[in-house]
Design a protein around this motif. Structure first.
Motif, mmCIF file in Angstrom:
data_model
loop_
_atom_site.group_PDB
_atom_site.id
_atom_site.type_symbol
_atom_site.label_atom_id
_atom_site.label_comp_id
_atom_site.label_asym_id
_atom_site.label_seq_id
_atom_site.Cartn_x
_atom_site.Cartn_y
_atom_site.Cartn_z
ATOM 1 N N ALA A 204 0.833 -1.208 0.000
ATOM 2 C CA ALA A 204 0.000 0.000 0.000
ATOM 3 C C ALA A 204 0.865 1.254 0.000
ATOM 4 N N VAL A 205 0.341 2.320 -0.610
ATOM 5 C CA VAL A 205 1.025 3.611 -0.635
ATOM 6 C C VAL A 205 0.528 4.452 0.532
ATOM 7 N N GLU A 206 1.306 5.468 0.875
ATOM 8 C CA GLU A 206 0.918 6.373 1.957
ATOM 9 C C GLU A 206 -0.201 7.296 1.477
ATOM 10 N N VAL A 207 -1.259 7.382 2.281
ATOM 11 C CA VAL A 207 -2.416 8.212 1.925
ATOM 12 C C VAL A 207 -2.189 9.623 2.463
ATOM 13 N N PRO A 208 -2.323 10.673 1.614
ATOM 14 C CA PRO A 208 -2.155 12.054 2.094
ATOM 15 C C PRO A 208 -3.129 12.376 3.225
ATOM 16 N N LYS A 209 -2.703 13.270 4.125
ATOM 17 C CA LYS A 209 -3.540 13.654 5.254
ATOM 18 C C LYS A 209 -4.678 14.578 4.827
ATOM 19 N N VAL A 210 -4.436 15.416 3.818
ATOM 20 C CA VAL A 210 -5.466 16.348 3.354
ATOM 21 C C VAL A 210 -6.528 15.565 2.577
ATOM 22 N N ASN A 211 -7.785 15.751 2.974
ATOM 23 C CA ASN A 211 -8.879 15.021 2.342
ATOM 24 C C ASN A 211 -9.309 15.754 1.070
ATOM 25 N N ASP A 212 -8.648 15.443 -0.031
ATOM 26 C CA ASP A 212 -8.971 16.053 -1.311
ATOM 27 C C ASP A 212 -8.863 15.006 -2.405
ATOM 28 N N GLU A 213 -8.817 15.476 -3.654
ATOM 29 C CA GLU A 213 -8.789 14.536 -4.774
ATOM 30 C C GLU A 213 -7.514 13.694 -4.786
ATOM 31 N N ARG A 215 -5.990 12.547 -2.206
ATOM 32 C CA ARG A 215 -6.221 11.461 -1.249
ATOM 33 C C ARG A 215 -7.079 10.375 -1.890
ATOM 34 N N ASP A 216 -8.130 10.799 -2.613
ATOM 35 C CA ASP A 216 -8.968 9.824 -3.307
ATOM 36 C C ASP A 216 -8.139 9.024 -4.311
ATOM 37 N N LEU A 217 -7.214 9.712 -4.993
ATOM 38 C CA LEU A 217 -6.361 9.022 -5.959
ATOM 39 C C LEU A 217 -5.469 7.997 -5.268
ATOM 40 N N ALA A 218 -4.902 8.368 -4.104
ATOM 41 C CA ALA A 218 -4.052 7.433 -3.366
ATOM 42 C C ALA A 218 -4.861 6.225 -2.892
ATOM 43 N N VAL A 219 -6.087 6.472 -2.418
ATOM 44 C CA VAL A 219 -6.948 5.359 -1.990
ATOM 45 C C VAL A 219 -7.255 4.449 -3.174
ATOM 46 N N ALA A 220 -7.526 5.048 -4.345
ATOM 47 C CA ALA A 220 -7.793 4.242 -5.538
ATOM 48 C C ALA A 220 -6.566 3.417 -5.931
ATOM 49 N N VAL A 221 -5.374 4.008 -5.787
ATOM 50 C CA VAL A 221 -4.143 3.260 -6.083
ATOM 51 C C VAL A 221 -4.005 2.075 -5.135
ATOM 52 N N ASN A 222 -4.321 2.292 -3.842
ATOM 53 C CA ASN A 222 -4.247 1.196 -2.876
ATOM 54 C C ASN A 222 -5.244 0.096 -3.212
ATOM 55 N N GLN A 223 -6.457 0.497 -3.599
ATOM 56 C CA GLN A 223 -7.445 -0.511 -3.987
ATOM 57 C C GLN A 223 -6.984 -1.280 -5.212
ATOM 58 N N ALA A 225 -3.866 -1.770 -6.027
ATOM 59 C CA ALA A 225 -2.774 -2.650 -5.588
ATOM 60 C C ALA A 225 -3.320 -3.912 -4.936
ATOM 61 N N THR A 226 -4.361 -3.753 -4.106
ATOM 62 C CA THR A 226 -4.954 -4.921 -3.451
ATOM 63 C C THR A 226 -5.538 -5.886 -4.470
ATOM 64 N N ARG A 227 -6.258 -5.320 -5.444
ATOM 65 C CA ARG A 227 -6.849 -6.194 -6.460
ATOM 66 C C ARG A 227 -5.787 -6.857 -7.323
ATOM 67 N N LEU A 228 -4.743 -6.109 -7.647
ATOM 68 C CA LEU A 228 -3.659 -6.700 -8.439
ATOM 69 C C LEU A 228 -2.982 -7.832 -7.684
ATOM 70 N N ALA A 229 -2.798 -7.626 -6.365
ATOM 71 C CA ALA A 229 -2.198 -8.695 -5.560
ATOM 72 C C ALA A 229 -3.090 -9.932 -5.569
ATOM 73 N N GLU A 230 -4.418 -9.708 -5.443
ATOM 74 C CA GLU A 230 -5.343 -10.848 -5.484
ATOM 75 C C GLU A 230 -5.320 -11.517 -6.846
ATOM 76 N N TYR A 231 -5.308 -10.695 -7.894
ATOM 77 C CA TYR A 231 -5.271 -11.265 -9.248
ATOM 78 C C TYR A 231 -3.980 -12.051 -9.485
ATOM 79 N N GLU A 232 -2.876 -11.497 -8.983
ATOM 80 C CA GLU A 232 -1.605 -12.192 -9.174
ATOM 81 C C GLU A 232 -1.611 -13.532 -8.452
#
Length: 474
Positions: A204-213, A215-223, A225-232
């Motif tokens: 997982a990547v570090e999620v920014p503290k400021v709740n803005d776009e 942060r949403d992008l970082a959360v999407a990257v983490n999701q 990454a999780t799905r890619l790990a499951e797929y792999e």
């Protein structure tokens, strides 16, 4: 050509700010010029009105005093152009504009054309006065307002707003730079993280503290990454199963032929020796047990190629799980007895009917039983104590639960989280397929397979949905 996002934001904003400031400055300059001119004209009109209304002579001393008050120069001349008095030096020669209009009233005084006197520019205006000496010829009061004084007044009105606008542009540039710098940092870090994902690192990547776009992008990257790990993991498992099926197809065929030949040899031997051994071996069912084991081996080899494929069952039917487990326990008990393992099995009194493929289900249960016996035997060999294996069957609401517990040491911590994956085993001679097959069969039957470590026992629990028709009569 690469255009950094900082400039993509800053250039348009600063351009708009500069163009706006230029337009505002142009309008403000025009308004400031008009207002400055109006103020100077009112100032001159006030001085002219005082001079017109006063009855004292306009001597050079009086004009000097008025010059200090108004900031302008005054020259009183006759109608013919002769200087009568002045606030300027008498030696200065001035050619008055010929086309300049002479005002008849103080309220009509305006700034006229530009006039150069002693290399200094002035705005020229004039006013007609009555002769203060009693003559009939009119006099003309020439008024000269310095251009530099006009410009000073103009700058005093124009420059402060311009300075405020420049400061505003600098603030916009600074704010835009700070914001875009932060966005650049976040996007650069996310770019590196995405590249890391592309290289196969799905942490997982570090999620920014400021709740803005961002942060949403970082959360999407983490999701992602999780799905890619499951797929792999799923892809790796599928490839392992596929590889095993390809490699095992030939081996399964050869082993099945060998098992069939061995069973036929035992059948022939049993028929030839039936008469002579019937009395001597009364109650000895070792040959029958060997035949059953060989038949079971043939069925297992026939099902071997199912590994890695969708396991929905070729012949699903209602199966009494207690009866199936009892038959398999009978096959395993001789091996357990030989290893000094006490095997505890009690058939339950409640119905345990499930809907599944008998061959696949027996394969999964047999794997669990053999693993339990091996684990208990290994523990008993190292501690010089007797081992135990306990199989219990119970109802848990709408499920039938089969629990197989052994007194072994349990799986090592290193493989505890990947125990049900193919090729994961702590046995030197093991290939790590038994539990993988059991889990696959459980999933195909709509159930689950889990393990726990409780009270010095390793417990594997297979849960399967009970047949609803049976549940109605319970």
């Amino acid at each position: 050509m690469r255009l950094p996002i900082r400039y993509q934001y800053m250039v348009p904003l600063v351009t708009v700010a500069i163009v706006s400031l230029a337009a505002i400055s142009a309008v403000h300059a025009w308004l400031t010029t008009a207002r400055t001119r109006e103020r100077v004209e009112r100032q001159l009109q006030g001085v002219a009105a005082v001079l017109v209304d006063s009855g004292f002579p306009l001597t050079p001393k009086v004009l000097d005093q008025m010059s200090e008050l108004a900031g302008a120069e005054f020259v009183l001349a006759s109608d013919s152009g002769e200087w009568l008095s002045s606030s300027l030096s008498a030696e200065q020669k001035i050619e008055w504009p010929q086309l300049a209009e002479v005002a008849d009233d103080a309220d009509e005084v305006t700034l006229g054309p530009m006039l150069i006197v002693a290399d200094r520019p002035y705005y020229y205006s004039s006013l007609e006065l009555a002769d203060r000496r009693g003559g009939s010829a009119p006099q003309v009061l020439h008024m000269l307002f310095p251009q530099d004084e006009f410009n000073t007044a103009w700058r005093a009105m124009f420059l402060p707003p311009l300075a405020i606008g420049a400061v505003a542009i600098a603030a916009v540039m600074l704010a835009t730079g700070l914001v875009t710098a932060r966005i650049n940092r976040v996007l650069s870090r996310l770019g590196r993280e995405v590249q890391r994902l592309a290289d196969g690192d799905f942490s997982a990547v570090e999620v920014p503290k400021v709740n803005d776009e961002t942060r949403d992008l970082a959360v999407a990257v983490n999701q992602t990454a999780t799905r890619l790990a499951e797929y792999e993991a799923e892809t790796r498992r599928t490839e392992q199963m596929r590889t095993l099926a390809i490699l095992g197809s030939g081996l399964a065929h050869e082993m099945r032929n060998a098992a069939t030949g061995c069973r036929m040899a035992i059948d022939l031997h049993s028929e030839e020796c039936h008469a002579s051994t019937n009395a001597a071996n009364d109650g000895d069912d070792s040959l029958d047990m060997a035949r059953r084991q060989l038949k079971l081996m043939e069925r297992r080899l026939q099902k071997f190629l199912r590994l890695g494929k969708e396991t929905s069952g070729d012949h699903p039917a209602d199966i009494d799980l207690a009866e199936l487990v009892g038959e398999l326990v009978a096959l395993v008990q001789p091996s357990a007895f030989h290893s000094g393992i006490h095997f505890d099995w009690q058939s339950p009194s409640v119905p345990t009917i499930v809907h599944a493929d008998a061959e696949l289900l027996s394969q999964a249960v047999m794997n669990l039983l053999l693993n339990a016996v091996d684990a208990a035997a290994k523990r008993a060999a190292t501690t010089s104590s007797s081992g135990t294996v306990r199989a219990t069957l119970s109802r848990e609401g709408e499920l039938v639960a089969l629990t197989i517990a052994d007194s072994g040491d349990g799986p090592p911590r290193a493989i505890s989280k990947t125990l049900f994956e193919p090729f994961v085993s702590d046995k030197p001679e093991g290939v790590g397929l038994g539990l993988a097959v059991a889990r696959q069969v459980a999933d195909a039957c709509g159930g689950s397979l889990e393990w726990t470590r409780e009270a010095d026992e390793t417990r594997f629990t297979l849960r399967l949905p009970a047949v609803k028709e049976v549940m109605v009569h319970v």
